[in-house]
Motif scaffolding. Structure first.
Motif, PDB file in Angstrom:
ATOM      1  N   VAL A 189       0.828  -1.202   0.000  1.00 51.48           N
ATOM      2  CA  VAL A 189       0.000   0.000   0.000  1.00 51.48           C
ATOM      3  C   VAL A 189       0.865   1.255   0.000  1.00 51.48           C
ATOM      4  O   VAL A 189       1.694   1.445   0.897  1.00 51.48           O
ATOM      5  CB  VAL A 189      -0.941   0.013   1.218  1.00 51.48           C
ATOM      6  CG1 VAL A 189      -1.854   1.239   1.163  1.00 51.48           C
ATOM      7  CG2 VAL A 189      -1.774  -1.268   1.270  1.00 51.48           C
ATOM      8  N   ALA A 190       0.664   2.098  -1.007  1.00 56.32           N
ATOM      9  CA  ALA A 190       1.388   3.369  -1.090  1.00 56.32           C
ATOM     10  C   ALA A 190       1.083   4.217   0.139  1.00 56.32           C
ATOM     11  O   ALA A 190      -0.073   4.315   0.568  1.00 56.32           O
ATOM     12  CB  ALA A 190       1.000   4.110  -2.362  1.00 56.32           C
ATOM     13  N   CYS A 191       2.115   4.847   0.688  1.00 58.87           N
ATOM     14  CA  CYS A 191       1.991   5.542   1.971  1.00 58.87           C
ATOM     15  C   CYS A 191       1.968   7.058   1.862  1.00 58.87           C
ATOM     16  O   CYS A 191       2.206   7.755   2.860  1.00 58.87           O
ATOM     17  CB  CYS A 191       3.136   5.120   2.884  1.00 58.87           C
ATOM     18  SG  CYS A 191       3.219   3.349   3.208  1.00 58.87           S
ATOM     19  N   GLY A 192       1.735   7.592   0.660  1.00 59.97           N
ATOM     20  CA  GLY A 192       1.564   9.026   0.520  1.00 59.97           C
ATOM     21  C   GLY A 192       2.757   9.801   0.011  1.00 59.97           C
ATOM     22  O   GLY A 192       2.634  10.986  -0.297  1.00 59.97           O
ATOM     23  N   PHE A 193       3.931   9.172  -0.095  1.00 59.94           N
ATOM     24  CA  PHE A 193       5.107   9.917  -0.547  1.00 59.94           C
ATOM     25  C   PHE A 193       5.345   9.783  -2.047  1.00 59.94           C
ATOM     26  O   PHE A 193       5.715  10.744  -2.695  1.00 59.94           O
ATOM     27  CB  PHE A 193       6.344   9.474   0.237  1.00 59.94           C
ATOM     28  CG  PHE A 193       6.568  10.260   1.498  1.00 59.94           C
ATOM     29  CD1 PHE A 193       5.490  10.780   2.210  1.00 59.94           C
ATOM     30  CD2 PHE A 193       7.843  10.479   1.981  1.00 59.94           C
ATOM     31  CE1 PHE A 193       5.684  11.510   3.370  1.00 59.94           C
ATOM     32  CE2 PHE A 193       8.056  11.205   3.147  1.00 59.94           C
ATOM     33  CZ  PHE A 193       6.978  11.719   3.848  1.00 59.94           C
ATOM     34  N   HIS A 194       5.160   8.589  -2.600  1.00 59.13           N
ATOM     35  CA  HIS A 194       5.273   8.455  -4.053  1.00 59.13           C
ATOM     36  C   HIS A 194       3.889   8.443  -4.700  1.00 59.13           C
ATOM     37  O   HIS A 194       3.742   8.737  -5.888  1.00 59.13           O
ATOM     38  CB  HIS A 194       6.051   7.201  -4.447  1.00 59.13           C
ATOM     39  CG  HIS A 194       5.276   5.921  -4.345  1.00 59.13           C
ATOM     40  ND1 HIS A 194       5.163   5.195  -3.177  1.00 59.13           N
ATOM     41  CD2 HIS A 194       4.555   5.229  -5.264  1.00 59.13           C
ATOM     42  CE1 HIS A 194       4.424   4.126  -3.383  1.00 59.13           C
ATOM     43  NE2 HIS A 194       4.031   4.112  -4.641  1.00 59.13           N
ATOM     44  N   ALA A 195       2.883   8.089  -3.921  1.00 55.34           N
ATOM     45  CA  ALA A 195       1.489   8.043  -4.372  1.00 55.34           C
ATOM     46  C   ALA A 195       0.636   7.790  -3.138  1.00 55.34           C
ATOM     47  O   ALA A 195       1.144   7.497  -2.053  1.00 55.34           O
ATOM     48  CB  ALA A 195       1.281   6.927  -5.401  1.00 55.34           C
ATOM     49  N   GLY A 196      -0.684   7.891  -3.330  1.00 58.07           N
ATOM     50  CA  GLY A 196      -1.597   7.615  -2.236  1.00 58.07           C
ATOM     51  C   GLY A 196      -1.927   8.848  -1.412  1.00 58.07           C
ATOM     52  O   GLY A 196      -1.195   9.839  -1.415  1.00 58.07           O
ATOM     53  N   ASP A 197      -3.032   8.788  -0.729  1.00 57.47           N
ATOM     54  CA  ASP A 197      -3.467   9.827   0.197  1.00 57.47           C
ATOM     55  C   ASP A 197      -4.271   9.142   1.296  1.00 57.47           C
ATOM     56  O   ASP A 197      -4.587   7.948   1.185  1.00 57.47           O
ATOM     57  CB  ASP A 197      -4.293  10.891  -0.522  1.00 57.47           C
ATOM     58  CG  ASP A 197      -5.490  10.323  -1.256  1.00 57.47           C
ATOM     59  OD1 ASP A 197      -6.286   9.596  -0.624  1.00 57.47           O
ATOM     60  OD2 ASP A 197      -5.640  10.588  -2.459  1.00 57.47           O
TER      61      ASP A 197
END
Length: 253
Positions: free
Chosen positions: A35-43
């Motif tokens: 799960v992307a953690c917001g730094f390369h993707a995700g919010d």
């Protein structure tokens, strides 16, 4: 012959109204979700939706941590100081763990993303930073990565568990490394080809490089990238072929 294997996929790599893949469909196929953690993707909203779905479907949640590079999707090397990288990784781990916990789950493993994943194959400073961040956060968390990498060497020194990974949809060079994405043969999109590769990886412990060289590669997990064209079909074909070969799909975490 290996009788069980983990099948993982990168998920939650959208941002705001932008969605890069059909996460819900992919979570119905794989056994582990990076799960992307917001730094390369995700919010935060995307992370929550993915974690809730993963928990509901019995899929292990992993922290897909990367460089602070939202504009470049984490696929550009950033020459940050190792200490700063440790802090960035801890920030991502804590954020995902909080959201996973609120959804009834928890973070079970760590997998670096993109340029960071490639860099820590040879970059001692950043490899040590990843290990330091995981050790500080939870030394019981296994790290998913490339066998033979500097990451694994540092993890062994620190006493952290590692899980070797192979890629179903990426081309390999004769030395066992991933081909750069701008090279011919770097991304595989044919479901039948991907399925055959997965079965060979699991049952024979080898993969054919782009030049025809047979490379020994024994892995505990296979990965399909969510942004590879036809990712759901690729993951589904891999799952079906593995089951038909007598291989049970089960998360290492």
């Amino acid at each position: 012959m290996v009788t069980t294997i983990d099948l993982n996929c990168d998920v939650g790599e959208g941002f705001g109204a932008w969605r890069i893949a059909d996460d819900e469909e992919l979570l119905g196929v794989v056994t582990a979700a990076n799960v992307a953690c917001g730094f390369h993707a995700g919010d935060p909203r995307t992370m929550r939706e993915v974690c809730e779905s993963a928990v509901a479907q019995g899929v292990a949640i992993g922290a897909h941590v990367g460089y602070r590079d939202l504009a470049g999707f984490g696929r550009r090397f950033l020459d940050v100081a190792p200490g700063e990288l440790v802090d960035d990784l801890l920030y991502q781990l804590g954020a995902l763990d909080a959201i996973a916990g609120s959804a009834g789950g928890d973070v079970r493993y760590v997998k670096p993303h993109g340029a960071l994943y490639n860099a820590i194959a040879t970059h001692d400073g950043h490899a040590a930073a990843v290990v330091e961040a995981v050790w500080q956060y939870d030394p019981q968390l296994p790290i998913l990565g490339q066998p033979g990498s500097r990451l694994f060497a540092h993890a062994k020194e620190a006493g952290l568990a590692t899980v070797a990974e192979a890629f179903a949809d990426r081309g390999y060079s004769p030395d066992g490394r991933l081909l750069p994405r701008n090279m011919p043969g770097a991304v595989l999109t044919d479901p039948e080809e991907v399925a055959k590769r997965c079965v060979r990886l699991v049952t024979e412990g080898e993969v054919v490089a782009v030049d025809g060289t047979v490379v020994e590669l024994r892995a505990g997990s296979l990965c399909v990238h969510s942004d590879t064209p036809g990712a759901v079909a690729l993951a589904g074909a891999a799952r079906t072929a593995l089951r038909e070969a007598g291989v049970e799909l089960r998360s290492f975490a």
